[in-house]
Design an enzyme around this catalytic site. Sequence first.
Site, PDB file in Angstrom:
ATOM      1  N   GLY A   1      39.870  44.002  44.358  1.00 14.47           N
ATOM      2  CA  GLY A   1      40.365  43.258  45.455  1.00 14.47           C
ATOM      3  C   GLY A   1      40.813  44.225  46.600  1.00 14.47           C
ATOM      4  O   GLY A   1      40.420  44.034  47.933  1.00 14.47           O
ATOM      5  N   ASP A   2      41.485  45.331  46.363  1.00 12.78           N
ATOM      6  CA  ASP A   2      41.870  46.145  47.257  1.00 12.78           C
ATOM      7  C   ASP A   2      40.503  46.728  47.821  1.00 12.78           C
ATOM      8  O   ASP A   2      40.571  47.110  49.127  1.00 12.78           O
ATOM      9  CB  ASP A   2      42.673  47.407  46.740  1.00 12.78           C
ATOM     10  CG  ASP A   2      44.150  46.616  46.061  1.00 12.78           C
ATOM     11  OD1 ASP A   2      44.375  45.435  46.796  1.00 12.78           O
ATOM     12  OD2 ASP A   2      44.709  47.243  45.367  1.00 12.78           O
TER      13      ASP A   2
ATOM     14  N   GLU B   1      32.264  34.926  41.271  1.00 14.98           N
ATOM     15  CA  GLU B   1      31.714  34.270  42.177  1.00 14.98           C
ATOM     16  C   GLU B   1      31.102  34.783  43.531  1.00 14.98           C
ATOM     17  O   GLU B   1      30.454  34.365  44.222  1.00 14.98           O
ATOM     18  CB  GLU B   1      32.067  32.856  42.258  1.00 14.98           C
ATOM     19  CG  GLU B   1      32.343  31.985  40.880  1.00 14.98           C
ATOM     20  CD  GLU B   1      32.866  30.709  40.994  1.00 14.98           C
ATOM     21  OE1 GLU B   1      32.636  30.028  42.122  1.00 14.98           O
ATOM     22  OE2 GLU B   1      33.721  30.292  40.487  1.00 14.98           O
ATOM     23  N   GLY B   2      31.962  35.908  43.884  1.00 14.63           N
ATOM     24  CA  GLY B   2      31.658  36.762  45.065  1.00 14.63           C
ATOM     25  C   GLY B   2      32.754  36.374  46.196  1.00 14.63           C
ATOM     26  O   GLY B   2      33.840  36.340  45.749  1.00 14.63           O
TER      27      GLY B   2
ATOM     28  N   GLY C   1      36.135  36.297  42.960  1.00 17.47           N
ATOM     29  CA  GLY C   1      36.057  36.948  41.484  1.00 17.47           C
ATOM     30  C   GLY C   1      34.630  37.166  41.377  1.00 17.47           C
ATOM     31  O   GLY C   1      33.703  37.571  41.868  1.00 17.47           O
TER      32      GLY C   1
ATOM     33  N   SER D   1      38.385  35.786  48.189  1.00 15.58           N
ATOM     34  CA  SER D   1      37.856  36.527  47.138  1.00 15.58           C
ATOM     35  C   SER D   1      37.502  35.425  46.186  1.00 15.58           C
ATOM     36  O   SER D   1      38.566  34.731  45.605  1.00 15.58           O
ATOM     37  CB  SER D   1      38.594  37.608  46.425  1.00 15.58           C
ATOM     38  OG  SER D   1      38.717  38.798  47.592  1.00 15.58           O
TER      39      SER D   1
END
Length: 296
Positions: free
Chosen positions: A242-243, A214-215, A212, A210
């Site tokens: 994130g989950d 930036e994809g 953030g 991940s």
Amino acid sequence: MIVAVTPNPAIDVTYRVGAHVPGETNRVLDVQRRPGGKGVNVARVLAALDVPVRAVLPLGGEAGRWLGSSLDIPFATVPISAENRTTVTISGDGHPTVYPEPGPEVSTEEWTAFGSVLADCVADAELLVVSGSLPRGAAPELVAEWIGLAREAGVRTLVDASGPALLAAARAGAVVKPNRAELLAATSAADEAAGATALLRLGAQLVVVSRGAEGIAAHTSSDGVFAVPAIPDVHGNPTGAGDAATAGLAAALAADRPLIEALRSAAALGAAAVLRPVAGEVDLPAYHRFLNGAPA
């Protein structure tokens, strides 16, 4: 069915304030309490997508009783003698502030019972997801044991963890999904590519990172790197992004969809989670818009 393990469940308390100012009195505008822990959040998103899912988690004390009575997804549990934790999130102007308690100490006998329950659950599953921190005193090798149980049943495992647990999952041959900071911290690598290569050399089946804003990217041992950008101009509460991305990746892996489609689903679900006030929820209409390329 997907089985989602939450080693360290929590009562998630979210305080919404106008602005969070440390050292000052911050008036709470709204309070929400709900069952939490990363694996629980993943399971709730999967359920919202109509993907059959079952959560597996240790529950103990008054907090555990509340969690068990409040969960609205199918679950299996192992009783423990210690009390489950609480996590407090303060959401206001700027990025939310999170205060996670460390969690209970779980005995060796209780973890053995947990493994027996998990073995029964994965017997008819398509995928095992292990997501979140281990409670205090828990050995990282537990994650490897759970991956082994799934492998014996012919089931792949996706692990969203950090530190020694992330390394243990890689050694055990799981698909691993750290964020970039977790990847660099666990491997002591100088950059993402070096960190992902280190986990692949340890034995990880696939390393999904991940990024953030930036994809998200998937590093493979034979086919290079696949990446998709983040959905732009999405604003809200990122604590469950994130989950939700893990849930999107899990659903795609369980359905044997192409890797690039799995990443697109993960990115779209992560963005759709930002639009909801608490972790474990997604804005489903927005998710479908994002998948179809519509802007936020």
